[in-house]
Scaffold this motif. Structure first.
Motif, PDB file in Angstrom:
ATOM      1  N   VAL A  71       0.733  -1.264  -0.081  1.00  0.00           N
ATOM      2  CA  VAL A  71      -0.134   0.058  -0.013  1.00  0.00           C
ATOM      3  C   VAL A  71       1.035   1.315  -0.035  1.00  0.00           C
ATOM      4  N   CYS A  72       0.535   2.235  -0.727  1.00  0.00           N
ATOM      5  CA  CYS A  72       1.301   3.185  -0.988  1.00  0.00           C
ATOM      6  C   CYS A  72       0.923   4.725  -0.913  1.00  0.00           C
ATOM      7  N   GLN A  73       1.351   5.559  -0.776  1.00  0.00           N
ATOM      8  CA  GLN A  73       0.510   6.963  -0.697  1.00  0.00           C
ATOM      9  C   GLN A  73       0.500   7.376  -2.269  1.00  0.00           C
ATOM     10  N   PRO A  74      -0.667   8.247  -2.264  1.00  0.00           N
ATOM     11  CA  PRO A  74      -1.334   8.454  -3.539  1.00  0.00           C
ATOM     12  C   PRO A  74      -0.128   9.230  -4.517  1.00  0.00           C
ATOM     13  N   GLY A  75       0.701   9.705  -4.110  1.00  0.00           N
ATOM     14  CA  GLY A  75       1.583  10.598  -4.709  1.00  0.00           C
ATOM     15  C   GLY A  75       2.944   9.713  -5.352  1.00  0.00           C
ATOM     16  N   LEU A  76       2.993   8.325  -5.079  1.00  0.00           N
ATOM     17  CA  LEU A  76       4.100   7.744  -5.482  1.00  0.00           C
ATOM     18  C   LEU A  76       4.117   7.776  -7.211  1.00  0.00           C
ATOM     19  N   PRO A  77       5.450   7.948  -7.525  1.00  0.00           N
ATOM     20  CA  PRO A  77       5.525   8.393  -9.090  1.00  0.00           C
ATOM     21  C   PRO A  77       4.919   7.154  -9.696  1.00  0.00           C
ATOM     22  N   SER A  78       4.782   7.462 -10.909  1.00  0.00           N
ATOM     23  CA  SER A  78       3.934   6.416 -11.993  1.00  0.00           C
ATOM     24  C   SER A  78       5.181   5.324 -12.463  1.00  0.00           C
ATOM     25  N   ASP A  79       6.407   5.703 -12.461  1.00  0.00           N
ATOM     26  CA  ASP A  79       7.502   4.927 -12.914  1.00  0.00           C
ATOM     27  C   ASP A  79       7.829   3.820 -11.773  1.00  0.00           C
ATOM     28  N   ASP A  90       1.035  -6.364  -6.289  1.00  0.00           N
ATOM     29  CA  ASP A  90      -0.119  -5.697  -6.244  1.00  0.00           C
ATOM     30  C   ASP A  90      -0.260  -4.358  -5.507  1.00  0.00           C
ATOM     31  N   VAL A  91      -0.207  -3.589  -5.948  1.00  0.00           N
ATOM     32  CA  VAL A  91       0.112  -2.367  -5.212  1.00  0.00           C
ATOM     33  C   VAL A  91      -1.130  -1.391  -5.114  1.00  0.00           C
ATOM     34  N   TYR A  92      -1.711  -0.941  -3.804  1.00  0.00           N
ATOM     35  CA  TYR A  92      -3.019  -0.428  -3.776  1.00  0.00           C
ATOM     36  C   TYR A  92      -2.714   0.943  -3.049  1.00  0.00           C
ATOM     37  N   THR A  93      -3.276   1.991  -3.653  1.00  0.00           N
ATOM     38  CA  THR A  93      -3.177   3.235  -3.407  1.00  0.00           C
ATOM     39  C   THR A  93      -3.989   3.611  -2.156  1.00  0.00           C
ATOM     40  N   GLY A  94      -3.058   4.322  -1.120  1.00  0.00           N
ATOM     41  CA  GLY A  94      -4.134   4.652   0.102  1.00  0.00           C
ATOM     42  C   GLY A  94      -4.796   5.891  -0.103  1.00  0.00           C
ATOM     43  N   ASN A  95      -5.722   6.121   0.867  1.00  0.00           N
ATOM     44  CA  ASN A  95      -6.827   7.304   0.610  1.00  0.00           C
ATOM     45  C   ASN A  95      -6.018   8.750   1.312  1.00  0.00           C
ATOM     46  N   THR A  96      -5.036   8.584   2.049  1.00  0.00           N
ATOM     47  CA  THR A  96      -4.311   9.849   2.562  1.00  0.00           C
ATOM     48  C   THR A  96      -3.356  10.373   1.790  1.00  0.00           C
ATOM     49  N   LEU A  97      -3.705  11.666   1.782  1.00  0.00           N
ATOM     50  CA  LEU A  97      -2.519  12.501   0.879  1.00  0.00           C
ATOM     51  C   LEU A  97      -1.682  12.939   2.017  1.00  0.00           C
ATOM     52  N   PHE A 118       1.613  -1.875  14.990  1.00  0.00           N
ATOM     53  CA  PHE A 118       1.638  -0.800  16.185  1.00  0.00           C
ATOM     54  C   PHE A 118       1.685   0.402  15.353  1.00  0.00           C
ATOM     55  N   HIS A 119       0.534   1.315  15.875  1.00  0.00           N
ATOM     56  CA  HIS A 119       0.237   2.618  15.113  1.00  0.00           C
ATOM     57  C   HIS A 119      -0.647   3.410  16.024  1.00  0.00           C
ATOM     58  N   ASN A 120      -0.677   4.754  15.798  1.00  0.00           N
ATOM     59  CA  ASN A 120      -1.668   5.560  16.481  1.00  0.00           C
ATOM     60  C   ASN A 120      -2.957   5.460  15.469  1.00  0.00           C
ATOM     61  N   THR A 121      -3.752   4.538  15.964  1.00  0.00           N
ATOM     62  CA  THR A 121      -4.718   4.194  15.031  1.00  0.00           C
ATOM     63  C   THR A 121      -5.808   5.363  14.664  1.00  0.00           C
ATOM     64  N   LYS A 122      -5.425   6.525  15.429  1.00  0.00           N
ATOM     65  CA  LYS A 122      -6.287   7.679  14.847  1.00  0.00           C
ATOM     66  C   LYS A 122      -5.618   8.384  13.333  1.00  0.00           C
ATOM     67  N   CYS A 123      -4.595   7.876  13.210  1.00  0.00           N
ATOM     68  CA  CYS A 123      -3.984   8.419  12.204  1.00  0.00           C
ATOM     69  C   CYS A 123      -3.725   7.287  10.778  1.00  0.00           C
ATOM     70  N   THR A 124      -4.078   6.034  11.137  1.00  0.00           N
ATOM     71  CA  THR A 124      -3.904   5.261  10.027  1.00  0.00           C
ATOM     72  C   THR A 124      -4.563   5.004   8.978  1.00  0.00           C
ATOM     73  N   ASP A 125      -3.763   5.216   7.742  1.00  0.00           N
ATOM     74  CA  ASP A 125      -4.751   5.170   6.494  1.00  0.00           C
ATOM     75  C   ASP A 125      -5.777   3.783   6.616  1.00  0.00           C
ATOM     76  N   LYS A 126      -6.890   4.151   5.843  1.00  0.00           N
ATOM     77  CA  LYS A 126      -7.890   3.336   6.041  1.00  0.00           C
ATOM     78  C   LYS A 126      -7.729   2.127   5.201  1.00  0.00           C
ATOM     79  N   VAL A 127      -6.998   2.360   4.075  1.00  0.00           N
ATOM     80  CA  VAL A 127      -6.800   1.131   3.210  1.00  0.00           C
ATOM     81  C   VAL A 127      -5.691   0.272   3.706  1.00  0.00           C
ATOM     82  N   VAL A 128      -4.795   0.859   4.378  1.00  0.00           N
ATOM     83  CA  VAL A 128      -3.452  -0.057   5.231  1.00  0.00           C
ATOM     84  C   VAL A 128      -4.279  -0.768   6.278  1.00  0.00           C
ATOM     85  N   ALA A 129      -5.375  -0.173   7.001  1.00  0.00           N
ATOM     86  CA  ALA A 129      -5.974  -0.865   7.992  1.00  0.00           C
ATOM     87  C   ALA A 129      -6.638  -2.036   7.460  1.00  0.00           C
TER      88      ALA A 129
END
Length: 257
Positions: A71-79, A90-97, A118-129
């Protein structure tokens, strides 16, 4: 016969690593040392949404959940996306910019150790979760949003961390924890110092590579003893300094049959 396979357990290979994601800004001599071990590198470029010191950190932009799922952040370069998919991920794009200020920069900075994350669950991207749940990885709340930065996994049931909230939660989950103070010799230009989780990554089942010299860590003796307890050896990628590059993330391993 040697074949390649995805890591079944994120961060903890069972064999020689053949593919690893690193910060593109890692010093060339360190990259070359990894290549000398037969490791191909995917170099993650800086993200404009992040603060400059951590902009290229892999653990801020990309998370390997397990097998071939990333799972990657939405701005990961296309290349980079194309290259990862060519390797079979299989690369899934997260919701969080990602944005520069905490906690808007930590959505993907989850520390997976065995079947616990382990994470601060208030901050976890929903796709990652969602994917953690699919892989039956239980997400445990801690106060720290920079969770992966703060955790160096040693085995599926042991970690090194400089964060008290993670140490407490991990012990409650049955982990063996080496809790160390902040390592003020870890180099992260732009900040006073870096995090223990960002300085290293496994390159074989029982071999971990440090981005610099392990002896430069304030708690080097305790860390060495803890690694030895689990039969883990180490290699220094440089003789001077120790650098936080946002983790060295193994993705492929070799399997001899």
């Amino acid at each position: 016969m040697c074949i390649l396979g995805f890591l079944k357990q994120t961060l903890l290979p069972k064999n020689n690593v053949s593919l690893m994601a690193v910060d593109a800004r890692m010093e060339t001599r360190m990259k070359n040392t990894l290549k000398d071990y037969g490791i191909e590198l995917i170099e993650i470029p800086p993200c404009s949404g992040l603060a400059e010191p951590v902009a290229g950190h892999v653990d801020m932009q990309l998370i390997h959940v397990g097998d071939n799922v990333l799972v990657c952040q939405p701005g990961l370069p296309s290349d980079i996306l194309k290259k990862l998919k060519e390797y079979g991920f299989d690369v899934y794009t997260g919701n969080t910019l990602l944005q520069k200020d905490y906690p808007l920069d930590v959505a993907y900075n989850v520390a997976i150790v065995g079947q616990v994350a382990f994470h601060n669950t208030k901050c976890t991207d929903k796709v990652v979760a969602e994917f953690l749940s699919r892989f039956n990885i239980r997400l445990v709340h801690v106060n720290q949003g920079y969770a992966k930065c703060s955790v160096l996994p040693v085995s599926t049931e042991s970690i090194i961390t400089d964060d008290p909230s993670i140490a407490k939660a991990a012990r409650k989950e049955g982990f063996n924890v080496l809790q160390i103070p902040p390592q003020k010799n870890i180099l992260l230009p732009g900040y006073s110092y870096g995090f223990i989780g960002g300085v290293a990554g496994f390159i074989d089942k029982d071999l971990i590579a440090f981005a610099g010299n392990i002896d430069m860590l304030d708690s080097s003796d305790e860390i060495k003893d803890f690694l030895k307890e689990y039969g883990v050896k180490w290699v220094n990628l440089d003789s001077n300094g120790i650098h936080d590059y946002g983790s060295l993330i193994p993705l492929y391993e070799k399997d001899t049959i």
